[in-house]
Each structure stands twice: as C-alpha cells, then as structure tokens.
Design a protein around this motif. Structure first.
Motif, mmCIF file in Angstrom:
data_model
loop_
_atom_site.group_PDB
_atom_site.id
_atom_site.type_symbol
_atom_site.label_atom_id
_atom_site.label_comp_id
_atom_site.label_asym_id
_atom_site.label_seq_id
_atom_site.Cartn_x
_atom_site.Cartn_y
_atom_site.Cartn_z
ATOM 1 N N ARG A 23 2.777 6.091 -3.540
ATOM 2 C CA ARG A 23 3.856 6.905 -4.107
ATOM 3 C C ARG A 23 4.039 6.648 -5.603
ATOM 4 N NH1 ARG A 23 6.263 4.787 0.573
ATOM 5 N NH2 ARG A 23 7.568 3.382 -0.679
ATOM 6 N N TRP A 55 0.820 -1.214 0.000
ATOM 7 C CA TRP A 55 0.000 0.000 0.000
ATOM 8 C C TRP A 55 0.854 1.264 0.000
ATOM 9 C CZ3 TRP A 55 -4.808 -0.041 -1.418
ATOM 10 C CH2 TRP A 55 -5.583 -1.187 -1.228
ATOM 11 N N GLY A 56 1.904 1.280 0.818
ATOM 12 C CA GLY A 56 2.759 2.464 0.875
ATOM 13 C C GLY A 56 3.408 2.767 -0.457
ATOM 14 N N GLU A 57 3.883 1.724 -1.133
ATOM 15 C CA GLU A 57 4.509 1.909 -2.446
ATOM 16 C C GLU A 57 3.492 2.392 -3.470
ATOM 17 O OE1 GLU A 57 8.033 -1.475 -2.474
ATOM 18 O OE2 GLU A 57 5.947 -2.108 -2.746
#
Length: 233
Positions: free
Chosen positions: A63, A58-60
C-alpha cells in the motif's frame, strides 16, 4: 498406459504448446515483479531505519507510495507505447519495415485485413451482430490498451503523491495536495523518462527490421526478403 491417460497427457502437452509464449512471458513478468518487490522493500526499509522509522510488513509495503508509484509508472509507459503504436500503424507506414503495413495498402476499410488470410472458424459474436458492437470490437485492442494506460497513470499519480506526502512529513515541509502534485515537475519527470524510452525502443525495432532479420520470428521479414519489402506477410 491406458488410452484415457494418454489422451490427458496429449491435451496437457497441446495446451502448453498452444500457449507457450504467453505462459513464458507471464513467468518472466512474475519473476521480475517479485525481484522488484523484494529489492524495493529492502531499499525502503533501509531508508526508514535511517530516519528512525520501523520497517514495513508486506501488507503495508503493497500500500506504500514507493511500490505503487514504481509499479504503475512502468506499466503506464508500456500501455501508452502499445496503444499508440497500434493506432499509428493504422495510418502511418515505414517503407521496408516488418512492423509496417505495405506502403500502398489503403486504410479505408477495403483492405482491413492487410492481405492476410482468415482461417476457417466461427466469426466473433460482435462482428456477427454488426452495428455499434462491430464498430467497438473493431477498435477494442486500442481501447483496451489506452484504458489500461489511463488506469496505470492514475495509479502512478496516486502512488507518487503518497510518496511525496511521506517525504514532506518526514522533513517537516508543507504537504502537497493531489492536484498540486499532478502539476508538479517531479510527476512529469517520472512519466516522461519512461515514455521516451518506450518510444525509442519501438522506433529502433521499426527501423532495424528494415535491414536486420531473425529467422522464424513473426516480428521479422523472411531472411531472404529484400530490404525494400514492407511487412512480414
């Protein structure tokens, strides 16, 4: 039920009633954004797996150029549409439309409020201060909307560029610079396809509100109003 609890429930009920429109719109925005994120990540992960790349967490994904480009591309067109519409309705008129000020109404400041009643209450601080503060406040809505457009456009440019960089690397093609992408047909295709749809939607509302009605909506003229009446007030 004691008086304090009744008072608390009444206050909560009053808050929801006073802010129901923005709260429902915020909820719809959140639901739609979540749907976009879930579907967009699924599409991107499928593409990456097809090219032998691992899925993103999710974090990637937040971005990644796909998410940034798709999100800011749509916000950009909305803020541009609203900002320009606020400014255009200062000077331009549409006879018979509920979305227009009255045709005979002047825009030299003598009828700034458009014939609308001002309810009793404290005058906003910048207006009391006068001078540059008052002038800035008098145009703060369009300034805010167009500033948000500029920020969203910058986010769209960056996200779209990152997406093009990844595609070029995957295909062993030359990687475009940010300035090259800014002048690319791809970027402006993405922008113009959204801008034209927003302007079409506003045009449709302006024109249809001449003849069509929605009872109890401030975006509509009164149901019994003649077609030639301009403005809802």
């Amino acid at each position: 039920m004691n008086a304090a609890k009744k008072k608390g429930l009444a206050a909560a009920s009053g808050f929801w009633r006073r802010n129901s429109l923005s709260l429902v719109l915020l909820a719809l925005f959140g639901i739609s954004l979540f749907g976009q994120i879930a579907a967009g990540r699924a599409v991107l992960d499928r593409e990456r797996i097809e090219h032998g790349q691992p899925p993103l967490d999710w974090g990637e994904y937040f971005r990644h150029g796909q998410f940034l480009s798709a999100t800011f591309e749509n916000w950009e067109s909305e803020f541009l549409q609203m900002g320009l519409y606020v400014l255009l309705t200062v000077w331009l008129r549409q006879h018979g439309s509920a979305e227009s000020r009255k045709v005979e109404e002047r825009n030299d400041g003598t009828e700034e409020e458009g014939g609308r009643e001002i309810e009793p209450g404290p005058t906003p601080g910048p207006v009391r201060r006068g001078g540059a503060w008052a002038a800035l406040y008098a145009n703060s809505l369009s300034i805010a909307l167009l500033s948000l457009f500029a920020l969203a456009f910058a986010g769209h440019v960056y996200g779209s560029w990152r997406q093009q960089v990844e595609q070029a690397q995957r295909e062993a093609q030359p990687v475009p610079s940010l300035s090259e992408h800014l002048g690319s047909a791809q970027l402006w295709f993405e922008s113009f396809q959204n801008w034209q749809s927003e302007f079409l939607a506003v045009l449709t509302l302006v024109v249809l509100s001449i003849w069509l009605r929605q009872a109890h909506s401030p975006q509509s003229k009164p149901v019994r109003a003649p077609h030639a009446q301009t403005g809802a007030g």
